[in-house]
Design an enzyme around this catalytic site. Structure first.
Site, PDB file in Angstrom:
ATOM      1  CD  GLN A 103      22.743  -9.669 -11.241  1.00 26.74           C
ATOM      2  OE1 GLN A 103      21.731  -9.737 -11.947  1.00 26.74           O
ATOM      3  NE2 GLN A 103      23.633  -8.694 -11.376  1.00 26.74           N
ATOM      4  CE1 TYR A 170      15.401  -3.430 -11.212  1.00 21.86           C
ATOM      5  CE2 TYR A 170      17.585  -4.141 -11.883  1.00 21.86           C
ATOM      6  CZ  TYR A 170      16.266  -3.885 -12.187  1.00 21.86           C
ATOM      7  OH  TYR A 170      15.806  -4.066 -13.463  1.00 21.86           O
ATOM      8  NE  ARG A 317      22.990  -4.681 -25.056  1.00 21.62           N
ATOM      9  CZ  ARG A 317      23.055  -3.396 -25.386  1.00 21.62           C
ATOM     10  NH1 ARG A 317      22.072  -2.855 -26.096  1.00 21.62           N
ATOM     11  NH2 ARG A 317      24.077  -2.653 -25.036  1.00 21.62           N
ATOM     12  CB  CYS A 340      24.920  -6.741 -29.892  1.00 18.35           C
ATOM     13  SG  CYS A 340      23.755  -5.589 -29.149  1.00 18.35           S
TER      14      CYS A 340
HETATM   15  C1  LIG Z   1      17.495  -7.919 -21.807  1.00 20.90           C
HETATM   16  C2  LIG Z   1      18.502  -7.486 -20.781  1.00 20.90           C
HETATM   17  C3  LIG Z   1      18.469  -8.054 -19.511  1.00 20.90           C
HETATM   18  C4  LIG Z   1      19.406  -7.682 -18.542  1.00 20.90           C
HETATM   19  N1  LIG Z   1      19.384  -8.286 -17.317  1.00 20.90           N
HETATM   20  C5  LIG Z   1      20.301  -7.959 -16.377  1.00 20.90           C
HETATM   21  C6  LIG Z   1      20.336  -8.630 -15.126  1.00 20.90           C
HETATM   22  O1  LIG Z   1      19.568  -9.569 -14.877  1.00 20.90           O
HETATM   23  N2  LIG Z   1      21.256  -8.220 -14.219  1.00 20.90           N
HETATM   24  C7  LIG Z   1      22.157  -7.205 -14.468  1.00 20.90           C
HETATM   25  O2  LIG Z   1      22.963  -6.889 -13.601  1.00 20.90           O
HETATM   26  N3  LIG Z   1      22.178  -6.592 -15.678  1.00 20.90           N
HETATM   27  C8  LIG Z   1      21.298  -6.950 -16.629  1.00 20.90           C
HETATM   28  N4  LIG Z   1      21.345  -6.356 -17.868  1.00 20.90           N
HETATM   29  C9  LIG Z   1      22.459  -5.426 -18.210  1.00 20.90           C
HETATM   30  C10 LIG Z   1      23.567  -6.181 -18.946  1.00 20.90           C
HETATM   31  O3  LIG Z   1      24.202  -7.113 -18.115  1.00 20.90           O
HETATM   32  C11 LIG Z   1      24.643  -5.225 -19.517  1.00 20.90           C
HETATM   33  O4  LIG Z   1      25.276  -4.530 -18.485  1.00 20.90           O
HETATM   34  C12 LIG Z   1      24.098  -4.226 -20.535  1.00 20.90           C
HETATM   35  O5  LIG Z   1      23.240  -4.876 -21.453  1.00 20.90           O
HETATM   36  C13 LIG Z   1      25.217  -3.547 -21.324  1.00 20.90           C
HETATM   37  O6  LIG Z   1      26.157  -4.494 -21.793  1.00 20.90           O
HETATM   38  P1  LIG Z   1      26.098  -5.203 -23.254  1.00 20.90           P
HETATM   39  O7  LIG Z   1      26.297  -4.111 -24.263  1.00 20.90           O
HETATM   40  O8  LIG Z   1      27.221  -6.183 -23.181  1.00 20.90           O
HETATM   41  O9  LIG Z   1      24.760  -5.838 -23.392  1.00 20.90           O
HETATM   42  C14 LIG Z   1      20.413  -6.715 -18.853  1.00 20.90           C
HETATM   43  C15 LIG Z   1      20.442  -6.160 -20.138  1.00 20.90           C
HETATM   44  C16 LIG Z   1      19.517  -6.538 -21.095  1.00 20.90           C
HETATM   45  C17 LIG Z   1      19.610  -5.937 -22.469  1.00 20.90           C
END
Ligand SMILES: Cc1cc2nc3c(=O)[nH]c(=O)nc-3n(C[C@H](O)[C@H](O)[C@H](O)COP(=O)(O)O)c2cc1C
Length: 366
Positions: A103, A170, A317, A340
């Site tokens: 990314q 961003y 997560r 999670c």
């Molecule tokens: C600790 C953390 C770091 C993340 N880093 C990124 C990232 O580098 N790029 C991005 O597009 N989203 C990032 N996200 C968002 C996740 O990709 C995701 O969309 C969000 O956590 C919700 O999905 P989940 O419930 O599967 O975690 C991050 C989320 C968390 C919790």
């Protein structure tokens, strides 16, 4: 496994064929070395998820410009010095059976040296107000090129493709949002002008890396803010990105300025909270669309794909909490999946510059 057959139908995406519909969503882990190189811990993390069976591994936000880094210990792709580490990472993911995507990121107003389309104050919290410096046309042109150069490095390092970070508020999202883009030149004002920057970044990346590699886009369908970028414009942007040669859209609604509002927090606490909005985007395009957001169980993932709401699921997560999430589906051990807890311990730690650790790891061998 029988119960989850749809999840294992292969998916054509660009020139690749994913072996299943479970992808790893990018997640900044704060495991990188302080100099921006890839660490052994980073490699182990991603290779383990690939080994468990995740088809497409999207490696966390990686800087295209040192000035655009948000937090310390981000992976960097802004100079050839980083190619060696990136190559080790891409190889480890591919050797473990996954496709590797990097990314590409610029934080804009959330960078350590904040720049943005316009000098609009951030309002994450009163004590953290920042007024970014407005970018000149020369700076915009230079940055568009830097996205392209970083993509070229990723491909040279062995990645199957890149994903542009166009969401979460961003830099790319700052251009499309009428809240943060108040420019009066060709990069601001009308919708056409606000989407010029992302489209030029896409064109630069495609030109630098060639036609055959995967170009994904982390897509903001709606900012979930009264004066923000909205779904009606998101739908048009989706079609324009498809036309511009983007191979998939990974939908992620909201930004740092909406996620902490009480109403939105209530919404995002629900499992599959982005499925409906993702489906709205899927209806607009033919390229694969990924659903994100608290897709915590194989049943929910299967239902999303079976009902045609999305083409693949992107889990951050859930795969952080349980590295063997997908392997347990293969082995008929779904009752052993550790979910999670949505307590955001991982996020709180990385915000402080500390390694991400999951509160659930005591329940798995992680
Ligand atoms: C600790 C953390 C770091 C993340 N880093 C990124 C990232 O580098 N790029 C991005 O597009 N989203 C990032 N996200 C968002 C996740 O990709 C995701 O969309 C969000 O956590 C919700 O999905 P989940 O419930 O599967 O975690 C991050 C989320 C968390 C919790």
């Amino acid at each position: 496994m029988k119960a989850f057959q749809t999840l294992f139908i292969p998916l054509n995406i660009g020139n690749l064929v994913l072996k299943n519909r479970i992808t790893l969503a990018p997640m900044f882990l704060c495991y990188g070395n302080p100099d921006g190189t890839v660490s052994e811990k980073t490699i182990e993390f991603y290779a383990r998820r690939a080994k468990a069976g995740v088809s497409l591994i999207v490696v966390e936000a990686s800087a295209v410009d040192s000035k655009g880094m948000g937090l310390s210990r981000m992976i960097r792709a802004d100079s050839d010095n980083y190619i060696k580490g990136l190559s080790k990472l891409a190889k480890a993911i591919k050797d473990a059976g996954g496709y590797a995507v990097l990314q590409l990121y610029h934080g804009g107003r959330y960078s350590q040296q904040p720049i943005a389309p316009s000098p609009v104050e951030t309002y994450l919290s009163p004590e953290k107000k920042i007024i970014p410096q407005a970018m000149s046309i020369d700076e915009i042109t230079e940055l568009i090129n830097k996205f392209g150069e970083a993509a070229e490095r990723a491909i040279y390092a062995g990645f199957n493709g890149v994903e542009l970070h166009g969401a979460s508020g961003y830099l790319v999202a700052q251009f499309i949002s009428p809240r943060t883009n108040k420019r009066t030149d060709k990069y601001g004002g009308s919708f056409e002008n606000r989407i010029r920057f992302p489209l030029e970044v896409v064109a630069s990346v495609r030109e630098h890396m060639g036609k055959e590699y995967l170009l994904g886009y982390r897509f903001l369908p709606d900012e979930w803010l009264p004066d923000g970028f909205k779904l009606n414009e998101g739908k048009i942007l989706a079609r324009r990105l498809e036309k511009a040669s983007v191979n998939y859209l990974s939908c992620n609604a909201g930004t740092y300025e909406s996620w902490f509002l009480p109403d939105i927090m209530k919404r995002t606490s629900k499992h599959g909270y982005q499925v409906d909005i993702t489906y709205e985007i899927k209806k607009e395009v033919k390229i694969p669309v990924f659903a994100n957001g608290r897709i915590n169980t194989p049943d929910l993932a299967e239902e999303i794909i079976r009902k045609g709401k999305a083409d693949a699921v992107a889990l951050a997560r859930p795969l952080f909490a349980d590295p063997e999430f997908i392997q347990k589906i293969f082995e008929n051990r779904t009752d052993q999946i550790v979910e999670c807890a949505n307590d955001m311990q991982c996020g709180r730690l990385t915000m402080q510059g500390l390694d991400a650790v999951c509160s659930q790891w005591k329940k798995v061998n992680a």
